[in-house]
Design an enzyme around this catalytic site. Structure first.
Site, mmCIF file in Angstrom:
data_model
loop_
_atom_site.group_PDB
_atom_site.id
_atom_site.type_symbol
_atom_site.label_atom_id
_atom_site.label_comp_id
_atom_site.label_asym_id
_atom_site.label_seq_id
_atom_site.Cartn_x
_atom_site.Cartn_y
_atom_site.Cartn_z
ATOM 1 N N ASP A 80 -6.009 8.191 50.459
ATOM 2 C CA ASP A 80 -6.397 8.733 51.761
ATOM 3 C C ASP A 80 -5.960 10.190 51.860
ATOM 4 O OD1 ASP A 80 -3.666 8.512 51.950
ATOM 5 O OD2 ASP A 80 -3.694 6.851 53.372
ATOM 6 N N TYR A 229 3.484 2.735 56.650
ATOM 7 C CA TYR A 229 4.777 2.831 55.979
ATOM 8 C C TYR A 229 5.893 2.498 56.953
ATOM 9 C CZ TYR A 229 2.529 4.760 51.867
ATOM 10 O OH TYR A 229 1.750 4.915 50.748
ATOM 11 N N GLU A 475 -6.249 0.770 44.664
ATOM 12 C CA GLU A 475 -5.688 2.007 45.195
ATOM 13 C C GLU A 475 -4.423 2.355 44.418
ATOM 14 O OE1 GLU A 475 -5.112 4.262 49.436
ATOM 15 O OE2 GLU A 475 -4.849 2.097 49.409
#
Length: 502
Positions: A80, A229, A475
């Site tokens: 991202d 996170y 990812e």
């Protein structure tokens, strides 16, 4: 002849205990070079003249402008376009630790300059982000709006709002990890750039003091980070972690006493944990603390350091499947398996800690005592190597999970920039939803190879679906690769003494 027979016997027993790539050999020097190249693909900001990843271009050049600060630079964490401070700092800490531990090997492989560049790209940003003694900017961009768009970093139209922690909105975990990163990096630059080293140390000390004085979890202050996170482990591990790195950087007993005095209250000698990650630092700080014991000047702290060692060895023994009760699960192919999402980060961190501790045991002529047996340093390192070799292709899929390495690796990495034609090839603007049409939903391989990235990896059955939408497996994250730079360096000559039965 007698020694030869012993070696054959030893190797045979070793193969029975640990999975290895018996018929495969790997070019660890190439793996090291490509792993460092990956960080250039993740750069945010104005790219330098010597940028080697040429499909990337300048991006996010007004970060911080709305808030009146310069936050241009740093790293995107994964596929991202958000800059998350906590995983970025952990990435830099691990890169620095790798250089501290294996700088000689990195230099011999011709990659020392690139390793220092990768670290400095992060620490330069942290210096900018630490605008006041008790202010640290910890995020640029918004995960929610970012995930609605699929755009190259060069085309971003999503929010670039910046978020900070301060004395009224504390973030001891992110302040502690950033302090650790800057303290560790100060050790790296001490000889080659002493002025910069001192600057990093100045910031590290201030950030540690800030994090310790104004205590709180950063995701309570910056709520937009929740779900991306979240600091599940809290901030106590990061404060101990930062104090240890500051002790290593300064040799100031004040920091060591912090680690010892808070050992019980902060969980340093009570938490026995089987994972080390961007969130959970306990096993690594326990390992560093336990290795202090061999120095004569630390013998007076034997009681507490031995308790740190007990918890560190619980982690190591759990990875080696040698605890009576709690051990890390393994896939049929021998990969450590913690959880479904981005599991290779845990295999990478384990490989690094096992390698570092095996070196420590070797140097101090010790062995690792577990509930179910005693292991020598070579056996520990052999298992660490098996995890690395699995990642490089010694697995049931015969797939290299280090992108760009080997003949078979993931082609559809979940990564915005890699999945859309390079800005240098197609300068036209790619809109928010247009990117989904031409990039995300494309059935073709990514036009840009994200060389050196370590993807999330296979599931608990060693199976892997190479699909862009399968972000759990495809990812890649900066900290996956950062943790293996040092191990690749140690392995780069392929000189595993005692592991060859030929």
């Amino acid at each position: 002849m007698e020694n030869k027979n012993f070696l054959l016997c030893y190797c045979f027993s070793f193969l029975l205990i640990f999975p290895t790539s018996r018929s495969q050999s790997f070019n660890y020097t190439e793996a090291l070079s490509k792993s460092l190249l990956y960080f250039e693909a993740q750069r945010s900001g104005r790219l330098p003249y010597n940028q080697r990843v040429t499909w990337r271009h300048h991006s996010a050049l007004i970060d911080g402008l709305e808030q009146g600060v310069d936050l241009v630079g740093g790293y995107y964490d994964a596929g991202d376009n958000v800059k998350f401070g906590l995983p970025m700092a952990f990435t830099v800490t691990m890169l620095s630790w790798g250089v501290i531990q294996y700088g000689k090997e990195i230099s011999e492989a011709g990659e020392y300059h690139h390793a220092l560049e990768a670290i400095k790209w992060g620490t330069d940003y942290f210096i900018k982000a630490h605008t006041q003694q008790n202010v640290l900017w910890v995020q640029v961009g918004d995960g929610y709006t970012d995930h609605y768009c699929w755009q190259r970093p060069e085309d971003m139209t999503t929010s670039r709002q910046a978020y900070k922690v301060d004395k009224n909105n504390p973030g001891s975990d992110v302040a502690g990890e950033t302090a650790a990163a800057m303290a560790a990096a100060s050790i790296v630059f001490k000889k080659t750039n002493p002025h910069y080293s001192q600057l990093l140390l100045h910031h590290a000390k201030q950030l540690f003091e800030f994090g310790d004085k104004y205590r709180g979890k950063y995701d309570e202050s910056v709520k937009t980070v929740k779900g991306y996170y979240t600091s599940v482990s809290g901030y106590m591990d990061e404060l101990l972690w930062a104090a240890l790195w500051l002790y290593k950087a300064t040799d100031n007993e004040v920091y060591l006493m912090y680690v010892l005095d808070n050992a019980l209250g902060f969980g340093g000698i009570t938490w026995a944990i089987s994972e080390f990650s961007w969130d959970v630092k306990f096993p690594a700080l326990q390992l560093i603390a336990s290795m202090l014991f061999t120095e004569e000047r630390h013998r007076k702290h034997e009681h507490i350091l031995q308790q740190y060692r007990s918890k560190a060895e619980f982690y190591l023994c759990s990875c080696l499947n040698k605890n009576n009760v709690t051990n890390v699960e393994r896939t049929p192919g021998g990969l450590l398996y913690i959880r479904q999402w981005n599991n290779l980060q845990y295999a990478s961190t384990a490989a690094f800690l096992l390698t570092v501790y095996s070196d420590y045991l070797q140097a101090s002529n010790q062995r690792l005592k577990c509930d179910r047996g005693t292991l020598d340093p070579q056996e520990i390192f052999g298992f660490a190597k098996s995890q690395v070799d699995y990642i490089l292709g010694a697995n049931p899929m015969n797939m290299s999970y280090l992108v760009g390495y080997g003949s078979k690796y993931p082609q559809k990495v979940h990564h915005r920039g890699a999945s859309i034609a390079s800005y240098k090839e197609y300068k036209g603007f790619v809109g928010c939803t247009q990117g989904y049409d031409i990039g995300y939903n494309s059935q073709d391989p990514n036009p840009n190879v994200l060389v050196g990235a370590i993807v999330g990896g296979p599931d608990k059955n060693d199976e892997f679906r190479d699909e862009r939408g399968n972000y759990v497996q495809t990812e890649a994250c900066t900290y996956n690769t950062a943790c293996l730079v040092g191990v690749f360096a140690k392995l780069h000559k392929g000189n595993l003494v005692g592991f060859s039965c030929s």
